[in-house]
Design an enzyme around this catalytic site. Sequence first.
Site, PDB file in Angstrom:
ATOM      1  N   CYS A 135       0.933  -1.249   0.026  1.00 10.54           N
ATOM      2  CA  CYS A 135      -0.113   0.003   0.024  1.00 10.54           C
ATOM      3  C   CYS A 135       0.925   1.160  -0.054  1.00 10.54           C
ATOM      4  CB  CYS A 135      -0.770  -0.146   1.188  1.00 10.54           C
ATOM      5  SG  CYS A 135      -1.848  -1.357   1.530  1.00 10.54           S
ATOM      6  N   HIS A 150       0.824   5.152  -1.845  1.00  8.69           N
ATOM      7  CA  HIS A 150       0.217   6.019  -0.836  1.00  8.69           C
ATOM      8  C   HIS A 150       0.953   6.746   0.354  1.00  8.69           C
ATOM      9  CE1 HIS A 150      -3.465   5.409  -2.858  1.00  8.69           C
ATOM     10  NE2 HIS A 150      -3.449   3.992  -2.750  1.00  8.69           N
ATOM     11  N   ARG A 154     -12.960  -1.517  -2.651  1.00 13.10           N
ATOM     12  CA  ARG A 154     -12.036  -0.600  -2.934  1.00 13.10           C
ATOM     13  C   ARG A 154     -10.722  -1.283  -2.565  1.00 13.10           C
ATOM     14  NH1 ARG A 154     -10.017   2.599  -6.150  1.00 13.10           N
ATOM     15  NH2 ARG A 154      -8.152   0.982  -5.972  1.00 13.10           N
ATOM     16  N   CYS A 194      -7.020  -2.195  -4.753  1.00 13.39           N
ATOM     17  CA  CYS A 194      -5.692  -1.764  -4.519  1.00 13.39           C
ATOM     18  C   CYS A 194      -4.861  -3.073  -4.455  1.00 13.39           C
ATOM     19  CB  CYS A 194      -5.683  -1.270  -3.163  1.00 13.39           C
ATOM     20  SG  CYS A 194      -6.015   0.482  -3.557  1.00 13.39           S
TER      21      CYS A 194
END
Lengths: 266, 202
Positions: A175, A179, A223, A227
């Site tokens: 992640c 991000h 969602r 990802c």
Amino acid sequence: MRLIGQAILLALTMQLTVSAFADDAEDNDIYAEFLEDGNPAEFSEINGEELWKTKAGPNNVSLEQCDLGKGPGVVEGAYVELPRYFSDVNKVMDLEQRLIHCRMTLQGLTQEEATKQPFSKPGKASDIEPLVAYITAASKGMKMAVKLEHPMEKEAYEIGKKLFFHRAGSHDFGCVTCHSADNKRIRLQNLPNLLDKKQAQKVYATWPAYRLSQGEVRSMQHRLRSCIRQQRFPNPKYASDAITALTMYLAKSADGAVYAAPAIKR
Amino acid sequence: MKKLMVLIATIAAAGCSSSTVEKDYDAEVVRLINSDFKSKGSVQIEKFVQQDEVQKLCSQDGELSQDALASIRDSQMKTVKYPADDQYLGDWEKGIKIANNGKGGQFSDKPGSVSGGNCFGCHQITKEEVAFGTMGPSLYQYGKLRGNSKEIYQYTWAKIYNAQASIACSNMPRFGHAGILTEEQIKDLMALLLDPESPTNK
């Protein structure tokens, strides 16, 4: 409904190609203009309320006595405190895990029945997406406030944080890859820096969302699954503890945000 | 004295409990990955549990020491395999297709399908492709600015083959080392960047 979504999407595409070049362009602000005429998610919310109140399953009862954490039947404000520890099952659950629990214990559905079609496809409607839309909408305007009081809540947070930073697989992604920096984008899609409190708040408080590209209200589970797929991670099981842990980390990162979903997004 | 003993005991207890807790979370992460994900095709759970040294070090929340970063660069530079025939440039037109292809390695991809580099996802490369990302630096006019020396060829090859060899904990995948792209595909991307006829250098 899908047609309306696609028509709006078409109109937005032209606007996007121009505005996406400015790094500070926010998708949400562009879509916000369209909200004046109503977010199609409202249809999903109404549908969800009906599903919540309709007797169903072998036990022929509604979900109105479902305890989402604030007592049986309390929907208002429940979502901004999720995920949370539930003593009746002695574990931390997110909204969708808790919904499955209620459908099984109250309505008498099997696990397979309660988790059937978590994400709708053309011609295959989902009961879960509208229920999520209804429940989350009942927290609009309230502040995100997951508690992290119970040791298992703290543990979920710490595990979620580790998962966020976990780089692995063929592409070394995690992640954190996409991000953890400001003003970045993949193709034309802006990437929020989830280590920045303001950006984390803005993103978390606008999920679930009606996705114009898909013509449906998509949940946090959906969602995160997208990802994780693009991260080249293996397919996560629906409503699993790993996803709840990650959600706990993100929900806590968004602490204090004024909840504003279901929103509308690309 | 009594106060001192209490202080020492407190420090010892705090030190002990924090290290135990930390260890437990790591074990929990492994347990959850094993229980909550499904392997499919080339996307195997084992690869996500068993991180290599680079992945392990780069998963830490916080800055690594200069020594740790240097050791990553050194170990990864040793993995770089340059083309056996000493030919570095392939076909830039094929390179554009590879740079546009974001498939490969996802659980939704058909097993055995050809992987792309998805370079446009993160880099500006040509003037024609306007839907480029900004995760990495612009590579527009890459070859025009750097020339066509063997040194540049080898530097660029190593960058694509194993990005960790030049920037430790880079976000860029190790396309050659991880087997995402073939030697031929890397040659085509090299041509996209360095061939004077490539739109990158126009």
